[in-house]
Scaffold this motif. Structure first.
Motif, mmCIF file in Angstrom:
data_model
loop_
_atom_site.group_PDB
_atom_site.id
_atom_site.type_symbol
_atom_site.label_atom_id
_atom_site.label_comp_id
_atom_site.label_asym_id
_atom_site.label_seq_id
_atom_site.Cartn_x
_atom_site.Cartn_y
_atom_site.Cartn_z
ATOM 1 N N THR A 43 34.535 95.979 79.637
ATOM 2 C CA THR A 43 35.372 95.015 80.361
ATOM 3 C C THR A 43 34.698 94.721 81.717
ATOM 4 N N ILE A 44 34.603 93.417 82.020
ATOM 5 C CA ILE A 44 34.000 93.040 83.311
ATOM 6 C C ILE A 44 35.073 92.298 84.123
ATOM 7 N N GLU A 45 35.350 92.765 85.304
ATOM 8 C CA GLU A 45 36.316 92.109 86.199
ATOM 9 C C GLU A 45 35.542 91.388 87.305
ATOM 10 N N ILE A 46 35.855 90.103 87.474
ATOM 11 C CA ILE A 46 35.139 89.302 88.479
ATOM 12 C C ILE A 46 36.162 88.805 89.495
ATOM 13 N N PRO A 47 36.039 89.202 90.753
ATOM 14 C CA PRO A 47 36.980 88.700 91.760
ATOM 15 C C PRO A 47 36.842 87.181 91.897
ATOM 16 N N THR A 48 37.956 86.491 92.062
ATOM 17 C CA THR A 48 37.906 85.025 92.140
ATOM 18 C C THR A 48 37.810 84.533 93.587
ATOM 19 N N ASP A 49 37.848 85.478 94.520
ATOM 20 C CA ASP A 49 37.787 85.037 95.921
ATOM 21 C C ASP A 49 36.365 85.158 96.489
ATOM 22 N N HIS A 51 24.857 93.629 87.367
ATOM 23 C CA HIS A 51 24.587 93.841 88.803
ATOM 24 C C HIS A 51 23.594 92.834 89.354
ATOM 25 N N ASP A 52 22.600 92.446 88.513
ATOM 26 C CA ASP A 52 21.609 91.457 88.992
ATOM 27 C C ASP A 52 22.224 90.077 89.107
ATOM 28 N N THR A 53 23.099 89.724 88.159
ATOM 29 C CA THR A 53 23.623 88.348 88.127
ATOM 30 C C THR A 53 24.835 88.196 89.040
ATOM 31 N N LEU A 54 25.714 89.172 89.045
ATOM 32 C CA LEU A 54 26.958 89.043 89.817
ATOM 33 C C LEU A 54 27.331 90.425 90.373
ATOM 34 N N PRO A 55 26.722 90.803 91.493
ATOM 35 C CA PRO A 55 26.915 92.172 92.006
ATOM 36 C C PRO A 55 28.367 92.495 92.329
ATOM 37 N N PRO A 64 32.413 83.336 96.768
ATOM 38 C CA PRO A 64 31.885 81.959 96.749
ATOM 39 C C PRO A 64 31.356 81.602 95.357
ATOM 40 N N ASN A 65 31.568 80.372 94.946
ATOM 41 C CA ASN A 65 31.092 79.831 93.653
ATOM 42 C C ASN A 65 31.469 80.745 92.484
ATOM 43 N N ALA A 66 32.648 81.243 92.521
ATOM 44 C CA ALA A 66 33.069 82.218 91.504
ATOM 45 C C ALA A 66 32.921 81.663 90.090
ATOM 46 N N SER A 67 33.360 80.433 89.886
ATOM 47 C CA SER A 67 33.345 79.865 88.542
ATOM 48 C C SER A 67 31.912 79.712 88.028
ATOM 49 N N ASP A 68 31.032 79.134 88.877
ATOM 50 C CA ASP A 68 29.642 78.923 88.439
ATOM 51 C C ASP A 68 28.946 80.243 88.165
ATOM 52 N N ARG A 69 29.207 81.188 89.050
ATOM 53 C CA ARG A 69 28.518 82.470 88.893
ATOM 54 C C ARG A 69 29.048 83.244 87.664
ATOM 55 N N THR A 70 30.333 83.039 87.372
ATOM 56 C CA THR A 70 30.890 83.674 86.163
ATOM 57 C C THR A 70 30.214 83.102 84.918
ATOM 58 N N ASN A 71 30.057 81.725 84.934
ATOM 59 C CA ASN A 71 29.392 81.095 83.783
ATOM 60 C C ASN A 71 27.945 81.583 83.658
ATOM 61 N N ALA A 72 27.302 81.784 84.800
ATOM 62 C CA ALA A 72 25.913 82.258 84.778
ATOM 63 C C ALA A 72 25.848 83.664 84.172
ATOM 64 N N LEU A 73 26.839 84.476 84.531
ATOM 65 C CA LEU A 73 26.871 85.835 83.970
ATOM 66 C C LEU A 73 27.094 85.800 82.454
ATOM 67 N N ILE A 74 28.002 84.879 82.064
ATOM 68 C CA ILE A 74 28.265 84.769 80.607
ATOM 69 C C ILE A 74 26.976 84.376 79.890
ATOM 70 N N GLN A 75 26.245 83.417 80.446
ATOM 71 C CA GLN A 75 24.991 82.982 79.810
ATOM 72 C C GLN A 75 23.981 84.135 79.757
ATOM 73 N N ALA A 76 23.916 84.888 80.845
ATOM 74 C CA ALA A 76 22.954 86.003 80.890
ATOM 75 C C ALA A 76 23.316 87.077 79.856
ATOM 76 N N LEU A 77 24.608 87.319 79.722
ATOM 77 C CA LEU A 77 25.041 88.317 78.730
ATOM 78 C C LEU A 77 24.767 87.825 77.313
ATOM 79 N N LYS A 78 25.029 86.525 77.080
ATOM 80 C CA LYS A 78 24.795 85.967 75.739
ATOM 81 C C LYS A 78 23.331 86.082 75.334
#
Lengths: 299, 223
Positions: free
Chosen positions: A51-57, A131-135, A59-73
């Motif tokens: 389970t990965i929890e990403i704080p929404t507060d 950690h590299d994509t979204l510390p 900067p650029n939370a949405s874009d960085r979340t998508n980037a993490l999803i792509q990196a994981l995929k």
């Protein structure tokens, strides 16, 4: 005309005792099967989810979340990524945060995190990528919880086996006491047969054969007593069986009953079917032992 | 053959031996009366000879087997060669007369057809065939005694032991039984009969084993 060579067994309440023991053993086996299935599920889940929890507060939370999803995929070993909706996260946290008021999500002043459920093959390490994509993201491998649950499942399985073993031991004890009482009640007849040259095994086998037959019949009676319970259990499980055309009401026909029972794991059905034979073996062995020991007192 | 050398019998839980230093030698195919007052040890000696107990000391050989060291299997085989008519008949009350009498043959694995033929033959000879399918508990004492005699005779034993076998029989039946014993002796069976019936002993004079207080009377084995 029957070929009598030894006194038989005065059965007393032996079939009833065995029937009740079979009923208990059947219930314990059903519980054991359920616990084993649960433990296996926990074990599988424990080794293949994070389970990965990403704080929404941030900067650029949405874009960085998508980037993490792509990196994981892009990672080898990741089989599925599920992003939980806000409503789902709210639902999961509602025991701690309470129900939302109006259109507001979470508590006032507290934003809900994005939650990703990542399924992966056992041994895949997500730590570096996350950690590299979204510390700021918090990675929780379910392995730790899963292992604890697995240990719990194993303990429960052990308890269920202990219950089955205890039931078998109590059944053996009951059969042994019945046989001993029967032999004591027919002491004179046993002594006469012994004095005329009957072998110990002839006497014990005659009594043990009768004990086995009565135990088998008791086992069948126990299964009959167990049938409404197993049918009821199967009916309760039928909505989860992922098969079409399964009855969800208590069956009233033989075909319906059989179809319903087949929802239960085949291993459980085989174990239940084996109970009368196990009871017969237990009856035979116990009676043999008790009679042979008793006969040792004769010269 | 029955051979006892300094044999004592001491049942479990009893302080004193009930038989002391008993020495006997009875060749195969002979007859002996077993005599003595009540409590002299007749039943104890019969119990020993029917292998209902092992001697506490001494040497005992029956039909060539040493009882002192015999295995359970050897004792079982010997028991099948010994017929016994107990004073209390010892019939199994839950079984029919037929099943009681058939038991020695069934234990030897004989076919049911042979068993049926032999059982009815001996029951007819003893005049109790009409009760073959009755339970012995409904029979009179004399009838039960005849059933017990039938069970002892049917296996054609090498040794026949009888404890007061005529006490419930009519005189004619008792005479008939004695003549049967004689026929068995002629066929090589050793027969020992315990009795208080002095008339019977006078009628069939034979060597006697006289017991007193658990020992052989000094004038034992009198001709």
């Amino acid at each position: 005309m029957s070929r009598r060579v030894s006194p038989g067994l005065r059965s007393g309440s032996l079939p009833l005792l065995v029937a009740l023991m079979t009923l208990l053993a059947g219930l314990a086996l059903a519980g054991l099967t359920g616990i084993q299935a649960l433990a296996e599920g926990w074990s599988r889940a424990a080794h293949s989810a994070a389970t990965i929890e990403i704080p929404t507060d941030i900067p650029n939370a949405s874009d960085r979340t998508n980037a993490l999803i792509q990196a994981l995929k892009a990672m080898n070993g990741v089989t599925n990524i599920q992003k939980l909706s806000t409503d789902k996260v709210q639902e999961l946290l509602s025991p701690w945060l309470g129900q939302p008021v109006g259109s507001h999500k979470g508590l006032p002043g507290l934003s809900l995190p994005e939650v990703l459920i990542v399924a992966h093959t056992p041994g895949t390490d997500l730590t570096t990528t996350v950690h590299d994509t979204l510390p700021e993201a918090v990675l929780q491998e379910d392995l730790q919880w899963g292992q604890r649950l697995e240990r719990l499942g194993t303990s429960l399985t052990g308890c269920a086996w202990l219950a089955v073993t205890l039931i078998a031991a109590i059944a053996a004890l009951s059969i042994g006491m019945t046989v001993r009482r029967s032999v004591a009640a027919q002491k004179r007849a046993v002594e006469i047969v012994h004095a005329l040259g009957a072998a110990d095994l002839t006497i014990s086998s005659h009594i043990a054969g009768r004990a086995a037959l009565l135990s088998f019949l008791g086992g069948i009676a126990g299964l009959v007593l167990l049938t409404p319970l197993t049918t009821s259990l199967a009916t309760t499980l039928s909505p989860f069986a992922h098969q079409s055309a399964l009855p969800t009401a208590f069956p009233t026909t033989l075909d319906g009953w059989w179809t319903t029972l087949r929802i239960l794991p085949s291993s459980l059905l085989k174990e239940l079917g084996a109970l009368p034979f196990i009871a017969a073996c237990l009856g035979w062995l116990t009676a043999q032992g008790v009679v042979l020991v008793w006969l040792r007192r004769l010269p | 053959m029955i051979r006892l050398r300094d044999v004592s019998l001491k049942p479990a839980g009893v302080g004193q031996p009930v038989l002391h230093s008993m020495t006997l030698n009875i060749p195969q195919g002979e007859f002996r009366w077993l005599l003595g007052p009540s409590g002299a040890g007749k039943s104890s000696l019969l119990r020993l000879l029917t292998l209902g107990a092992r001697p506490a000391s001494g040497q005992m050989d029956i039909l060539g087997t040493s009882i002192t060291n015999a295995s359970r299997g050897a004792l079982r085989n010997l028991r099948r060669r010994i017929g016994f008519v107990p004073q209390d008949y010892r019939l199994i009350g839950e079984w029919t007369v037929f099943d009681n009498v058939a038991l020695p043959l069934r234990l030897r694995g004989r076919s049911e057809r042979d068993i049926r033929q032999e059982v009815f033959s001996v029951l007819e000879w003893l005049d109790v065939a009409a009760h073959a399918h009755s339970r012995p508990t409904i029979l009179s004492g004399g009838e039960q005694q005849r059933v017990a005699i039938a069970r002892a005779l049917i296996g054609r034993p090498d040794i026949l032991l009888a404890d007061e076998p005529t006490n419930a029989l009519e005189e004619s039946q008792a005479r008939r039984l004695l003549s049967t014993f004689q026929e068995l002796i002629d066929l090589g069976t050793t027969v020992i009969v315990a009795t208080h019936n002095e008339g019977l002993v006078r009628e069939a004079p034979a060597p006697s084993i006289m017991l007193r207080d658990g020992t052989l009377d000094p004038q034992a084995v009198k001709p």
